[in-house]
Design a protein around this motif. Structure first.
Motif, PDB file in Angstrom:
ATOM      1  N   GLY A  43     -48.569  20.125  35.044  1.00  0.00           N
ATOM      2  CA  GLY A  43     -49.586  20.780  33.377  1.00  0.00           C
ATOM      3  C   GLY A  43     -50.502  21.505  33.816  1.00  0.00           C
ATOM      4  N   GLN A  44     -50.930  22.627  34.314  1.00  0.00           N
ATOM      5  CA  GLN A  44     -51.850  23.670  34.219  1.00  0.00           C
ATOM      6  C   GLN A  44     -51.540  24.811  33.687  1.00  0.00           C
ATOM      7  OE1 GLN A  44     -52.391  26.339  37.648  1.00  0.00           O
ATOM      8  NE2 GLN A  44     -54.664  25.556  37.542  1.00  0.00           N
ATOM      9  N   THR A  45     -52.542  25.079  32.978  1.00  0.00           N
ATOM     10  CA  THR A  45     -51.834  26.310  31.749  1.00  0.00           C
ATOM     11  C   THR A  45     -52.458  27.532  32.262  1.00  0.00           C
ATOM     12  OG1 THR A  45     -54.407  26.249  30.844  1.00  0.00           O
ATOM     13  CG2 THR A  45     -52.915  24.465  30.008  1.00  0.00           C
ATOM     14  N   LEU A  46     -51.956  28.442  31.688  1.00  0.00           N
ATOM     15  CA  LEU A  46     -51.282  29.643  31.718  1.00  0.00           C
ATOM     16  C   LEU A  46     -53.144  30.508  32.414  1.00  0.00           C
ATOM     17  CD1 LEU A  46     -49.946  32.493  32.998  1.00  0.00           C
ATOM     18  CD2 LEU A  46     -50.155  33.044  29.990  1.00  0.00           C
ATOM     19  N   LYS A  47     -53.929  29.933  30.959  1.00  0.00           N
ATOM     20  CA  LYS A  47     -55.351  30.597  31.373  1.00  0.00           C
ATOM     21  C   LYS A  47     -55.922  30.069  32.387  1.00  0.00           C
ATOM     22  CE  LYS A  47     -59.990  30.491  28.818  1.00  0.00           C
ATOM     23  NZ  LYS A  47     -61.235  30.401  28.242  1.00  0.00           N
ATOM     24  N   LEU A  48     -55.451  28.545  32.616  1.00  0.00           N
ATOM     25  CA  LEU A  48     -56.063  27.977  34.256  1.00  0.00           C
ATOM     26  C   LEU A  48     -55.435  28.592  34.821  1.00  0.00           C
ATOM     27  CD1 LEU A  48     -56.593  24.848  33.235  1.00  0.00           C
ATOM     28  CD2 LEU A  48     -58.293  25.894  33.094  1.00  0.00           C
ATOM     29  N   PHE A  49     -54.386  28.751  35.338  1.00  0.00           N
ATOM     30  CA  PHE A  49     -53.887  29.875  36.410  1.00  0.00           C
ATOM     31  C   PHE A  49     -54.320  30.674  37.061  1.00  0.00           C
ATOM     32  CE2 PHE A  49     -50.518  32.516  38.502  1.00  0.00           C
ATOM     33  CZ  PHE A  49     -49.764  31.860  39.462  1.00  0.00           C
ATOM     34  N   TRP A  54     -52.186  31.862  25.969  1.00  0.00           N
ATOM     35  CA  TRP A  54     -52.810  30.873  27.228  1.00  0.00           C
ATOM     36  C   TRP A  54     -53.195  29.808  27.517  1.00  0.00           C
ATOM     37  CZ3 TRP A  54     -54.251  36.054  30.043  1.00  0.00           C
ATOM     38  CH2 TRP A  54     -53.626  37.421  29.781  1.00  0.00           C
ATOM     39  N   GLU A  55     -54.450  29.309  26.218  1.00  0.00           N
ATOM     40  CA  GLU A  55     -54.954  28.860  26.530  1.00  0.00           C
ATOM     41  C   GLU A  55     -53.934  27.289  26.667  1.00  0.00           C
ATOM     42  OE1 GLU A  55     -59.404  26.601  25.226  1.00  0.00           O
ATOM     43  OE2 GLU A  55     -59.008  28.448  24.907  1.00  0.00           O
ATOM     44  N   SER A  56     -53.303  26.688  25.659  1.00  0.00           N
ATOM     45  CA  SER A  56     -52.139  25.987  25.297  1.00  0.00           C
ATOM     46  C   SER A  56     -51.204  26.487  26.402  1.00  0.00           C
ATOM     47  CB  SER A  56     -51.905  25.854  24.167  1.00  0.00           C
ATOM     48  OG  SER A  56     -51.225  26.746  23.446  1.00  0.00           O
ATOM     49  N   PHE A  57     -50.481  27.632  26.817  1.00  0.00           N
ATOM     50  CA  PHE A  57     -49.443  27.294  27.364  1.00  0.00           C
ATOM     51  C   PHE A  57     -48.504  27.012  28.875  1.00  0.00           C
ATOM     52  CE2 PHE A  57     -45.894  29.541  29.817  1.00  0.00           C
ATOM     53  CZ  PHE A  57     -45.243  29.597  29.183  1.00  0.00           C
ATOM     54  N   THR A  58     -48.523  25.326  28.619  1.00  0.00           N
ATOM     55  CA  THR A  58     -48.372  24.968  29.643  1.00  0.00           C
ATOM     56  C   THR A  58     -46.985  26.067  30.882  1.00  0.00           C
ATOM     57  OG1 THR A  58     -48.951  23.433  28.777  1.00  0.00           O
ATOM     58  CG2 THR A  58     -48.252  22.687  31.094  1.00  0.00           C
ATOM     59  N   LEU A  59     -47.428  25.663  32.170  1.00  0.00           N
ATOM     60  CA  LEU A  59     -47.164  25.955  32.902  1.00  0.00           C
ATOM     61  C   LEU A  59     -45.975  25.302  33.473  1.00  0.00           C
ATOM     62  CD1 LEU A  59     -48.779  28.445  35.868  1.00  0.00           C
ATOM     63  CD2 LEU A  59     -47.646  28.600  34.205  1.00  0.00           C
ATOM     64  N   LYS A  60     -44.532  25.585  33.579  1.00  0.00           N
ATOM     65  CA  LYS A  60     -43.284  24.597  33.824  1.00  0.00           C
ATOM     66  C   LYS A  60     -42.767  24.811  35.462  1.00  0.00           C
ATOM     67  CE  LYS A  60     -43.366  22.146  29.736  1.00  0.00           C
ATOM     68  NZ  LYS A  60     -44.833  22.424  29.320  1.00  0.00           N
ATOM     69  N   GLU A  61     -42.251  23.591  35.812  1.00  0.00           N
ATOM     70  CA  GLU A  61     -41.745  23.793  37.195  1.00  0.00           C
ATOM     71  C   GLU A  61     -40.122  24.672  36.800  1.00  0.00           C
ATOM     72  OE1 GLU A  61     -40.047  23.110  40.845  1.00  0.00           O
ATOM     73  OE2 GLU A  61     -41.827  21.954  40.540  1.00  0.00           O
ATOM     74  N   GLY A  62     -40.374  25.746  38.271  1.00  0.00           N
ATOM     75  CA  GLY A  62     -39.407  27.206  38.562  1.00  0.00           C
ATOM     76  C   GLY A  62     -39.362  28.135  37.768  1.00  0.00           C
ATOM     77  N   MET A  63     -40.472  28.374  36.521  1.00  0.00           N
ATOM     78  CA  MET A  63     -40.769  29.400  36.157  1.00  0.00           C
ATOM     79  C   MET A  63     -41.119  30.164  36.352  1.00  0.00           C
ATOM     80  SD  MET A  63     -43.845  28.605  32.584  1.00  0.00           S
ATOM     81  CE  MET A  63     -43.123  27.705  31.152  1.00  0.00           C
TER      82      MET A  63
END
Length: 66
Positions: free
Chosen positions: A15-21, A46-55
């Protein structure tokens, strides 16, 4: 979960967002661009874009020159 960050596998929390990453890695967001699965992600998302497995995430620093 695992993603590919600039061609290297890396573990990230669910559930980590791109911005936090990017902030967690000390990436200076001024003058850079990010693409997930070869699609540019606008900074406004970026603040709302959630990273997903395998991206596949690529981060680029923009350089001016001539």
């Amino acid at each position: 979960m695992q993603i590919i960050y600039n061609h290297e596998p890396i573990e990230v929390p669910e559930g980590q967002t791109l911005k936090l990453f990017l902030e967690a890695r000390g990436v200076a967001t001024y003058g850079c661009a990010a693409a997930c699965d070869e699609e540019i992600i606008p900074k406004t998302m970026w603040e709302s874009f959630t990273l997903k497995e395998g991206m596949k995430l690529d981060v680029f620093s923009l350089v001016a020159g001539g």
